[in-house]
Design a protein around this motif. Structure first.
Motif, PDB file in Angstrom:
ATOM      1  N   SER A  95       5.598  -4.358   4.523  1.00 44.69           N
ATOM      2  CA  SER A  95       6.046  -5.708   4.087  1.00 44.69           C
ATOM      3  C   SER A  95       6.128  -5.447   2.461  1.00 44.69           C
ATOM      4  N   LEU A  96       6.725  -6.628   2.126  1.00 43.15           N
ATOM      5  CA  LEU A  96       7.161  -6.728   0.720  1.00 43.15           C
ATOM      6  C   LEU A  96       7.331  -8.070   0.433  1.00 43.15           C
ATOM      7  N   GLY A  97       7.610  -8.466  -0.962  1.00 46.35           N
ATOM      8  CA  GLY A  97       7.787  -9.686  -1.308  1.00 46.35           C
ATOM      9  C   GLY A  97       6.855 -10.834  -1.324  1.00 46.35           C
ATOM     10  N   GLY A  98       5.568 -10.195  -1.296  1.00 47.80           N
ATOM     11  CA  GLY A  98       4.493 -11.131  -1.783  1.00 47.80           C
ATOM     12  C   GLY A  98       4.239 -11.440  -3.069  1.00 47.80           C
ATOM     13  N   VAL A  99       3.401 -11.981  -3.868  1.00 47.71           N
ATOM     14  CA  VAL A  99       3.184 -12.059  -5.099  1.00 47.71           C
ATOM     15  C   VAL A  99       2.112 -10.930  -5.662  1.00 47.71           C
ATOM     16  N   GLU A 100       1.654 -10.333  -4.582  1.00 48.02           N
ATOM     17  CA  GLU A 100       1.085  -8.977  -4.986  1.00 48.02           C
ATOM     18  C   GLU A 100       1.839  -7.803  -4.791  1.00 48.02           C
ATOM     19  N   SER A 101       1.687  -6.653  -5.695  1.00 47.62           N
ATOM     20  CA  SER A 101       2.479  -5.384  -5.582  1.00 47.62           C
ATOM     21  C   SER A 101       1.886  -4.676  -4.221  1.00 47.62           C
ATOM     22  N   LEU A 102       2.936  -4.418  -3.723  1.00 47.52           N
ATOM     23  CA  LEU A 102       2.661  -3.367  -2.395  1.00 47.52           C
ATOM     24  C   LEU A 102       3.779  -2.203  -2.361  1.00 47.52           C
ATOM     25  N   VAL A 103       2.938  -1.079  -1.875  1.00 48.05           N
ATOM     26  CA  VAL A 103       3.755   0.139  -1.956  1.00 48.05           C
ATOM     27  C   VAL A 103       3.763   0.509  -0.646  1.00 48.05           C
ATOM     28  N   CYS A 104       4.868   1.155  -0.091  1.00 50.60           N
ATOM     29  CA  CYS A 104       5.034   1.988   1.279  1.00 50.60           C
ATOM     30  C   CYS A 104       5.534   3.234   1.466  1.00 50.60           C
ATOM     31  N   HIS A 105       5.297   3.668   2.498  1.00 46.80           N
ATOM     32  CA  HIS A 105       5.792   5.199   2.748  1.00 46.80           C
ATOM     33  C   HIS A 105       6.883   5.073   3.803  1.00 46.80           C
ATOM     34  N   PRO A 106       8.194   4.792   3.418  1.00 44.17           N
ATOM     35  CA  PRO A 106       9.233   4.496   4.618  1.00 44.17           C
ATOM     36  C   PRO A 106       9.185   5.291   5.728  1.00 44.17           C
ATOM     37  N   SER A 107       8.995   6.778   5.452  1.00 48.11           N
ATOM     38  CA  SER A 107       9.481   7.819   6.439  1.00 48.11           C
ATOM     39  C   SER A 107       8.363   7.562   7.563  1.00 48.11           C
ATOM     40  N   GLY A 163       8.946  12.301   0.911  1.00 49.70           N
ATOM     41  CA  GLY A 163       8.409  12.017  -0.651  1.00 49.70           C
ATOM     42  C   GLY A 163       8.776  10.501  -1.074  1.00 49.70           C
ATOM     43  N   LEU A 164       9.659   9.860  -0.451  1.00 53.47           N
ATOM     44  CA  LEU A 164      10.033   8.808  -1.015  1.00 53.47           C
ATOM     45  C   LEU A 164       8.847   7.697  -0.915  1.00 53.47           C
ATOM     46  N   ILE A 165       8.931   6.857  -2.099  1.00 51.10           N
ATOM     47  CA  ILE A 165       7.985   5.983  -2.125  1.00 51.10           C
ATOM     48  C   ILE A 165       8.768   4.566  -2.291  1.00 51.10           C
ATOM     49  N   ARG A 166       8.329   3.445  -1.556  1.00 53.46           N
ATOM     50  CA  ARG A 166       8.823   2.281  -1.941  1.00 53.46           C
ATOM     51  C   ARG A 166       7.909   1.198  -2.352  1.00 53.46           C
ATOM     52  N   LEU A 167       8.584   0.595  -3.284  1.00 50.89           N
ATOM     53  CA  LEU A 167       7.622  -0.276  -4.051  1.00 50.89           C
ATOM     54  C   LEU A 167       8.095  -1.703  -4.329  1.00 50.89           C
ATOM     55  N   SER A 168       7.262  -2.827  -3.872  1.00 51.50           N
ATOM     56  CA  SER A 168       7.814  -3.983  -4.032  1.00 51.50           C
ATOM     57  C   SER A 168       6.710  -4.505  -5.107  1.00 51.50           C
ATOM     58  N   VAL A 169       7.371  -4.829  -6.273  1.00 55.24           N
ATOM     59  CA  VAL A 169       6.875  -5.205  -7.530  1.00 55.24           C
ATOM     60  C   VAL A 169       6.161  -6.387  -7.279  1.00 55.24           C
ATOM     61  N   GLY A 170       5.036  -6.952  -7.637  1.00 54.56           N
ATOM     62  CA  GLY A 170       4.316  -8.370  -7.742  1.00 54.56           C
ATOM     63  C   GLY A 170       4.537  -8.834  -9.034  1.00 54.56           C
ATOM     64  N   ILE A 171       3.704 -10.092  -9.237  1.00 56.33           N
ATOM     65  CA  ILE A 171       3.685 -10.685 -10.288  1.00 56.33           C
ATOM     66  C   ILE A 171       2.500 -10.671 -11.104  1.00 56.33           C
ATOM     67  N   GLU A 172       1.496  -9.826 -10.856  1.00 49.71           N
ATOM     68  CA  GLU A 172       0.410  -9.658 -11.564  1.00 49.71           C
ATOM     69  C   GLU A 172       1.044  -9.104 -13.269  1.00 49.71           C
ATOM     70  N   ASN A 173       0.172  -9.026 -14.019  1.00 50.43           N
ATOM     71  CA  ASN A 173       0.240  -8.501 -15.362  1.00 50.43           C
ATOM     72  C   ASN A 173       0.835  -7.128 -15.376  1.00 50.43           C
ATOM     73  N   ILE A 174       2.203  -6.957 -16.156  1.00 52.65           N
ATOM     74  CA  ILE A 174       2.987  -5.731 -15.746  1.00 52.65           C
ATOM     75  C   ILE A 174       2.013  -4.539 -16.343  1.00 52.65           C
ATOM     76  N   ASP A 175       1.324  -4.728 -17.412  1.00 47.13           N
ATOM     77  CA  ASP A 175       0.431  -3.501 -17.974  1.00 47.13           C
ATOM     78  C   ASP A 175      -0.496  -2.981 -16.677  1.00 47.13           C
ATOM     79  N   ASP A 176      -1.151  -3.884 -15.973  1.00 46.13           N
ATOM     80  CA  ASP A 176      -1.990  -3.430 -14.925  1.00 46.13           C
ATOM     81  C   ASP A 176      -1.240  -2.809 -13.946  1.00 46.13           C
ATOM     82  N   ILE A 177      -0.035  -3.317 -13.715  1.00 46.89           N
ATOM     83  CA  ILE A 177       0.784  -2.472 -12.587  1.00 46.89           C
ATOM     84  C   ILE A 177       1.162  -1.200 -12.916  1.00 46.89           C
TER      85      ILE A 177
END
Ligand SMILES: *Cc1c(COP(=O)(O)O)cnc(C)c1O
Length: 385
Positions: A326-338, A358-372
């Motif tokens: 999944s993706l699109g939530g307020v929290e940052s999520l990462v997944c391994h598509p393959s 080796g592909l990594i997919r990232l759904s960037v959340g709305i946390e503080n950017i420095d923390d991400i």
């Protein structure tokens, strides 16, 4: 009552606003399966909640307005929405899909609709001239995502709509990754828009839902018939959650995109990163086309680390960013598509289209950017071998 012009206000006031009965500002959750009728032979407005429910109807009117279409339909999941749309076709028909689509879209065509004689073919939809030559008489639709899952490839949606119209077939866009806040395919001439509303529209990783928007009365009638006949409708409570989520779509996406742009820049300057896929980077495939048809590059980023970085270690070392489908939530999520979202696509096909191990997919959340960024940086450092 529509005294607003902007999408920001439409997100909050669009569709059916409030409740006529009590003047509540929110559309209530009409948790009912049926409605009392005044007499036989009269066609009541509400008869049975598979056919229609006021809470669902408010959501359906809202998504139609946001996408600039004539009618909206809400389903129990994105896949139920896609299934309803694919139910428009007949045995012997074929549908062209882009080489990057959601794994579940490929799977339902390959393993379910194939059994009913509805075929598919995978084409590179970024090359419109080449794509047009693939429209043989059995092809009845082109289904694309832009940016597509997971390599964020951009397809010219206006051009897809144009060649579809020219050949009298349907253009279908899965607009999950962009939402109407960033991209409105109907305004580019597209016939059908699909959403997994589970993602940005819901926005809080707490509801599974799907939406369909069409801009044609005949198609609206057909989808309404399929929705009522096959019954994969969204429940009143989930419809309420989605309306609630959509109200903050604008402010959430503003922050999501700001964070995504910073993350894409950070990754593209990092020595461990071999390749970054993000349509908002000027050297990305389709950058100019995306700029023309969307507000910005969106929130999804995919990237690859160099061979001397261990992907498994990277995932294990993340502390803030969660490994999840999944993706699109307020929290940052990462997944391994393959191994996750695209595992249902055969290995050879995955290699061919670039969904590498080796592909990594990232759904960037709305946390503080420095923390991400510091979480990603420390996980990359941990993964070096
Ligand atoms: C998640 C997703 C789907 C499927 O939606 P569900 O709500 O999980 O059924 C379809 N298309 C895209 C692009 C998605 O990300």
């Amino acid at each position: 009552m529509s005294t607003y012009k902007s999408i920001e206000s439409a997100l909050i006031h669009g569709g059916i606003y409030g409740d006529e009965y009590t003047r509540a500002v929110n559309v209530p959750i009409y948790q009912t399966s049926t409605y009392e009728q005044s007499g036989i032979g009269e066609t009541p407005k509400w008869e049975y909640s598979r056919t229609g429910n006021p809470t669902r109807a408010a959501l359906e009117a809202l998504i139609a307005e946001l996408e600039g279409g004539k009618a909206g339909f809400a389903f129990a999941s994105g896949m139920a929405a896609i299934t309803a749309v694919l139910s428009l076709f007949h045995s012997g028909d074929r549908i062209i899909i882009s080489s990057n689509v959601y794994g579940g879209t490929f799977r339902v065509l390959d393993k379910v609709f194939n059994n009913f004689g509805i075929g598919y073919s995978i084409e590179d939809t970024t090359n419109i001239r080449e794509l047009e030559t693939k429209i043989t008489p059995d092809v009845k639709a082109i289904l694309v995502e832009s940016p597509a899952n997971p390599l964020l490839t951009v397809t010219d949606l206006g051009e897809v709509a144009r060649i579809a119209q020219k050949h009298n077939i349907l253009s279908i866009v899965d607009n999950t990754f962009m939402t109407p806040y960033l991209q409105r395919p109907v305004t580019l001439g597209v016939d059908i828009v699909i959403h997994s509303a589970t993602k940005y529209l819901g926005g809080h990783s707490d509801v599974v839902a799907g939406l369909v928007v069409v801009n044609d009365d005949r198609l609206a009638k057909q989808i309404a018939f399929i929705q009522n006949s096959t019954g994969g409708v969204l429940a009143p409570f989930d419809s309420f959650l989605l309306i609630r989520g959509i109200k903050t779509l604008g402010v959430r996406l503003d922050r999501h995109v700001e964070n995504a742009e910073k993350t894409a820049k950070f990754l593209s300057e990092h020595k461990a990163v071999k390749k970054v896929y993000y349509p908002g980077l000027p050297d990305a495939q389709g950058y100019e086309i995306n700029k023309k048809q969307a507000k910005n590059g969106g929130v999804m980023i995919s990237f690859e680390l160099y061979e001397n970085y261990n992907v498994k270690k990277f995932f294990r070392s993340l502390r803030l960013v969660a490994l999840a489908e999944s993706l699109g939530g307020v929290e940052s999520l990462v997944c391994h598509p393959s191994s996750m979202t695209h595992a249902s696509i055969p290995y050879e096909v995955r290699q061919k289209v670039g969904i590498t191990e080796g592909l990594i997919r990232l759904s960037v959340g709305i946390e503080n950017i420095d923390d991400i960024l510091s979480d990603i940086a420390q996980a990359i450092a941990e993964s070096e071998e």
